[in-house]
Motif scaffolding. Structure first.
Motif, PDB file in Angstrom:
ATOM      1  N   ALA A  46       0.845  -1.205   0.000  1.00 40.28           N
ATOM      2  CA  ALA A  46       0.000   0.000   0.000  1.00 40.28           C
ATOM      3  C   ALA A  46       0.881   1.256   0.000  1.00 40.28           C
ATOM      4  CB  ALA A  46      -0.918   0.007   1.217  1.00 40.28           C
ATOM      5  N   ARG A  47       1.951   1.239   0.800  1.00 36.12           N
ATOM      6  CA  ARG A  47       2.815   2.422   0.904  1.00 36.12           C
ATOM      7  C   ARG A  47       3.559   2.660  -0.407  1.00 36.12           C
ATOM      8  NH1 ARG A  47       7.575   2.577   5.306  1.00 36.12           N
ATOM      9  NH2 ARG A  47       8.516   1.113   3.850  1.00 36.12           N
ATOM     10  N   GLN A  48       4.087   1.615  -0.977  1.00 36.51           N
ATOM     11  CA  GLN A  48       4.875   1.794  -2.203  1.00 36.51           C
ATOM     12  C   GLN A  48       3.977   2.087  -3.401  1.00 36.51           C
ATOM     13  OE1 GLN A  48       7.822   2.672  -1.055  1.00 36.51           O
ATOM     14  NE2 GLN A  48       8.428   2.092  -3.129  1.00 36.51           N
ATOM     15  N   SER A  49       2.834   1.427  -3.493  1.00 38.52           N
ATOM     16  CA  SER A  49       2.014   1.593  -4.713  1.00 38.52           C
ATOM     17  C   SER A  49       1.452   3.011  -4.815  1.00 38.52           C
ATOM     18  CB  SER A  49       0.879   0.570  -4.763  1.00 38.52           C
ATOM     19  OG  SER A  49       0.135   0.637  -3.593  1.00 38.52           O
ATOM     20  N   ALA A  50       1.369   3.710  -3.674  1.00 40.80           N
ATOM     21  CA  ALA A  50       0.889   5.109  -3.719  1.00 40.80           C
ATOM     22  C   ALA A  50       1.884   5.994  -4.487  1.00 40.80           C
ATOM     23  CB  ALA A  50       0.700   5.630  -2.305  1.00 40.80           C
ATOM     24  N   LEU A  51       3.144   5.587  -4.516  1.00 39.69           N
ATOM     25  CA  LEU A  51       4.195   6.397  -5.156  1.00 39.69           C
ATOM     26  C   LEU A  51       4.334   6.073  -6.646  1.00 39.69           C
ATOM     27  CD1 LEU A  51       6.948   5.982  -2.387  1.00 39.69           C
ATOM     28  CD2 LEU A  51       5.567   8.028  -2.815  1.00 39.69           C
ATOM     29  N   LEU A  52       3.752   4.970  -7.085  1.00 46.59           N
ATOM     30  CA  LEU A  52       4.043   4.493  -8.444  1.00 46.59           C
ATOM     31  C   LEU A  52       3.502   5.389  -9.556  1.00 46.59           C
ATOM     32  CD1 LEU A  52       3.536   0.644  -7.940  1.00 46.59           C
ATOM     33  CD2 LEU A  52       5.660   1.988  -7.742  1.00 46.59           C
ATOM     34  N   PRO A  53       2.270   5.882  -9.452  1.00 47.46           N
ATOM     35  CA  PRO A  53       1.755   6.657 -10.598  1.00 47.46           C
ATOM     36  C   PRO A  53       2.672   7.823 -10.975  1.00 47.46           C
ATOM     37  CG  PRO A  53      -0.004   6.184  -9.060  1.00 47.46           C
ATOM     38  CD  PRO A  53       1.271   5.732  -8.388  1.00 47.46           C
ATOM     39  N   ARG A  54       3.306   8.437  -9.973  1.00 50.94           N
ATOM     40  CA  ARG A  54       4.126   9.626 -10.224  1.00 50.94           C
ATOM     41  C   ARG A  54       5.578   9.269 -10.509  1.00 50.94           C
ATOM     42  NH1 ARG A  54       4.336  15.083  -8.881  1.00 50.94           N
ATOM     43  NH2 ARG A  54       6.354  15.831  -8.120  1.00 50.94           N
ATOM     44  N   HIS A  55       6.057   8.142  -9.937  1.00 52.21           N
ATOM     45  CA  HIS A  55       7.512   7.900  -9.986  1.00 52.21           C
ATOM     46  C   HIS A  55       7.957   6.680 -10.767  1.00 52.21           C
ATOM     47  CE1 HIS A  55       8.109  11.040  -6.982  1.00 52.21           C
ATOM     48  NE2 HIS A  55       7.163  10.489  -6.238  1.00 52.21           N
TER      49      HIS A  55
END
Ligand code: HBI
Ligand code: FE
Length: 278
Positions: A46-55
């Motif tokens: 959950a923590r990492q996937s929140a960063l994926l769309p942007r990074h």
């Protein structure tokens, strides 16, 4: 993570090496995974996937979505069936870090070693050895990208040659910089595809947004000379324009490795006259 210290098996490493076969493969007992471990996976996911769309790189994001693995630690056999159909890759369970020779042999046969244990809740932000979250969340999605998948097999095939000519260090640098910490430019934006970046919240933002690190155009000869430090944010990243650049580099490796073996290494974070900013 300590990927490149001499791997002294059974001394100090966390995994159960006693039950591994001669290829250092262990059976993943998926049914026996405690619910607490699945909960750790879900928290990290959950923590990492929140960063994926942007990074994160597009191929990584699309492949991760196809794998549909947010709910818990996956059954490696089920994922292997999906991956095999797409790029011929399968997953094997390992107790943790394995010797170079075994590691390269598995890659050359399109088998990706995935650690079977997950970090403890108190290790959420940093774990010394790669666990299933680093290996699976970080590395597995890109095994679904055909060109990168082909590069990784070619990379593995060079292992025996590099060992013979005394060039394992340059070969490990290529893995570190381009498989663990690689960046790619997409529609003008720099995005992460490296497993060491995408499995770490801090590194994901640092690698793609911070003004601190150098971001250099991918140059194989420079990467093979570039030393690195483990367990700290990288001071230098290398940026490719497409995965074909990695595949093309693999074809030139026999010559590049010998040259890099004899060249002066470049210290972590240092500049080199040949550097071109990405
Ligand atoms: N073992 N399980 C595992 N995972 C790795 O990434 C790994 C390894 N053994 C050796 C190794 N990596 C290095 O030699 C490569 O990164 C070059
Ligand atoms: Fe890794």
């Amino acid at each position: 993570m300590t990927l490149h210290q001499p791997i002294v098996l059974q001394a100090g490493l966390r995994g159960d090496y006693a039950s591994a076969n001669d290829g250092f493969v262990v059976t993943q007992n998926h049914a026996a995974i405690p619910e607490a471990d699945h909960a750790t996976w879900r928290t990290l996911y959950a923590r990492q996937s929140a960063l994926l769309p942007r990074h994160a790189a597009r191929a990584y994001r699309e492949s991760l979505a196809r794998l549909d693995v947010a709910g818990g630690i996956s059954d490696f056999n089920a994922i292997s069936d999906t991956l095999r159909a797409r790029t011929g890759w399968s997953l094997i369970g390992v107790p943790g870090l394995i010797p170079d020779g075994a590691f390269f042999d598995h890659l050359a046969a399109r088998r990706f070693p995935v650690t079977v244990w997950i970090r403890r809740p108190e290790e959420l932000d940093y774990v010394v050895e790669p666990d299933v979250f680093h290996d699976f969340f970080g590395h597995v999605p890109l095994l679904g990208e055909p060109v990168f998948a082909g590069f990784l097999e070619q990379y593995g095939r060079l292992g025996a040659h590099a060992a013979r000519i005394g060039a394992l260090k340059p070969l490990a640098r290529l893995y570190w910089h381009m498989v663990e910490f690689g960046l790619i430019r997409e529609q003008g934006a720099i995005r992460a595809y490296g497993a060491g970046i995408l499995s770490s919240a801090k590194e994901t933002v640092h690698a793609t947004e911070s003004a601190v690190p150098r971001r250099l155009r991918f140059d194989p000869a420079r990467v093979l000379r570039s030393e690195y430090e483990i367990d700290r944010l990288q001071p230098t990243y290398f940026v490719i324009e497409d995965y074909a650049a990695l595949f093309a580099c693999a074809a030139r490796l026999p010559d590049l490795l010998a040259a890099a073996r004899d060249a002066t290494p470049i210290s972590p974070g240092a500049a080199d006259p040949t550097d071109i900013n990405a």
